[in-house]
Design a protein around this motif. Sequence first.
Motif, short mmCIF file in Angstrom:
data_model
loop_
_atom_site.label_atom_id
_atom_site.label_comp_id
_atom_site.label_asym_id
_atom_site.label_seq_id
_atom_site.Cartn_x
_atom_site.Cartn_y
_atom_site.Cartn_z
N MET A 330 0.88 -1.27 0.14
CA MET A 330 0.16 0.16 0.11
C MET A 330 1.01 1.26 0.02
O MET A 330 0.55 2.25 -0.51
N LEU A 331 2.04 1.15 1.00
CA LEU A 331 2.94 2.46 0.72
C LEU A 331 3.39 2.69 -0.61
O LEU A 331 3.60 3.86 -1.09
N GLN A 332 3.73 1.58 -1.32
CA GLN A 332 4.26 1.53 -2.63
C GLN A 332 3.22 2.24 -3.62
O GLN A 332 3.55 3.13 -4.36
N LYS A 333 2.14 1.94 -3.51
CA LYS A 333 1.04 2.53 -4.28
C LYS A 333 0.81 4.04 -4.19
O LYS A 333 0.49 4.87 -5.05
N ILE A 334 0.86 4.35 -2.81
CA ILE A 334 0.61 5.67 -2.20
C ILE A 334 1.71 6.37 -3.00
O ILE A 334 1.39 7.57 -3.57
N ARG A 335 3.18 6.05 -2.96
CA ARG A 335 4.22 6.72 -3.31
C ARG A 335 4.19 6.87 -4.88
O ARG A 335 4.43 8.03 -5.55
N GLU A 336 3.65 5.86 -5.56
CA GLU A 336 3.46 6.10 -6.97
C GLU A 336 2.49 7.01 -7.51
O GLU A 336 2.43 7.28 -8.61
N LEU A 337 1.70 7.22 -6.98
CA LEU A 337 0.46 8.15 -6.99
C LEU A 337 0.73 9.62 -6.77
O LEU A 337 0.29 10.80 -7.25
N LYS A 338 1.94 9.87 -6.17
CA LYS A 338 2.43 11.38 -6.06
C LYS A 338 2.83 11.95 -7.56
O LYS A 338 3.18 11.50 -8.46
#
Length: 338
Positions: A330-338
């Motif tokens: 989930m953290l990786q997905k959040i970072r990819e949405l920046k």
Amino acid sequence: MKKLTGLLFMLLAGLLTLAGCSEEGNGAEGDSIKIVAAHNQTSPENPYQDGLVEFKEVAEEKSEGNIEVEVHAGTLGTSESELVEKLKLGGADVVLVSPGFMSKAGIDEIDLFALPYVFDSYEHWESVVDGEVGEQMADIINEKSNNDFKLLGYWSAGVRQYYGKKPLESMEDIKGMKYRTQTSGAVANYWKQTGAVPTSVAWGELYQGLQQNVVDAAENSYPYFVQQNHHKTENGKYITETGHDYTTRFLLVNGKKFDTYSDEQKEIIMEAAEASVETERKSVLEQEEEYKEKAIEDGAEVNEIDREPFIVLAEPIQEKTAKEIGAEEMLQKIRELK
């Protein structure tokens, strides 16, 4: 006699038919329901109140009076633990809570949304909570609570800023300061690493705490600390826009009770929740600007700061926490949405 028997049979059949129609009219589809909706803020100007009033108006209008909503602003409890206890026991049907409380209830993944600098803008925050990650988190909340909690929508409480007895020009300036923030967990660990001394003071006692040097500084979003006049104290007049937390709040309904509603009622409640999300977020954005201007008019001083050193410090803490709570993907997905 045969005629009388036949007449009685027809009357009995008619009565049974009417009874059947009556039962159908009073069943799940026809029952009126009352929903008690509550938040913990006492100010009638708070964005939470705007959101729940919108929820009430849409639910009552769409249901044509079939759904009645009673809104409570701090009158059912000013602590989230009180509200959630009432949600479980039936004293409230819809409540608003923060990530901190949800993690205390054993839903560790929620901590991901409260980590410093995990979001870098409102747009980034919205893309996360309104997308795949938000849906995944909603499923986790429902599953881990055994359907005690069903997510109706993500609200915001603004973007949190530093305010204290002196402005921050760099991270060095916060060293040694008694800083009102969380005193345990990843958030407290982050501020300790900046050099601050996390200190616990109840929200209702913070104005006095700032006045009496119990703390040197605190952090919150403009609508909240300006409404409480923290900026008028000597230890609250310098505001530095650290922007360290785009806050998330969870609008919850008791899932077990929700399941007893008719399909039509469920649909209307979800429509009302969607409208409340839009209204509450709009209110937060408007009040951010309004109360920033009010703080400046009242004599507070506002400055910006290079956030990059703060962001760099936060990244390994984000990764460590995500690993501990099983939320690395989930953290990786959040970072990819920046």
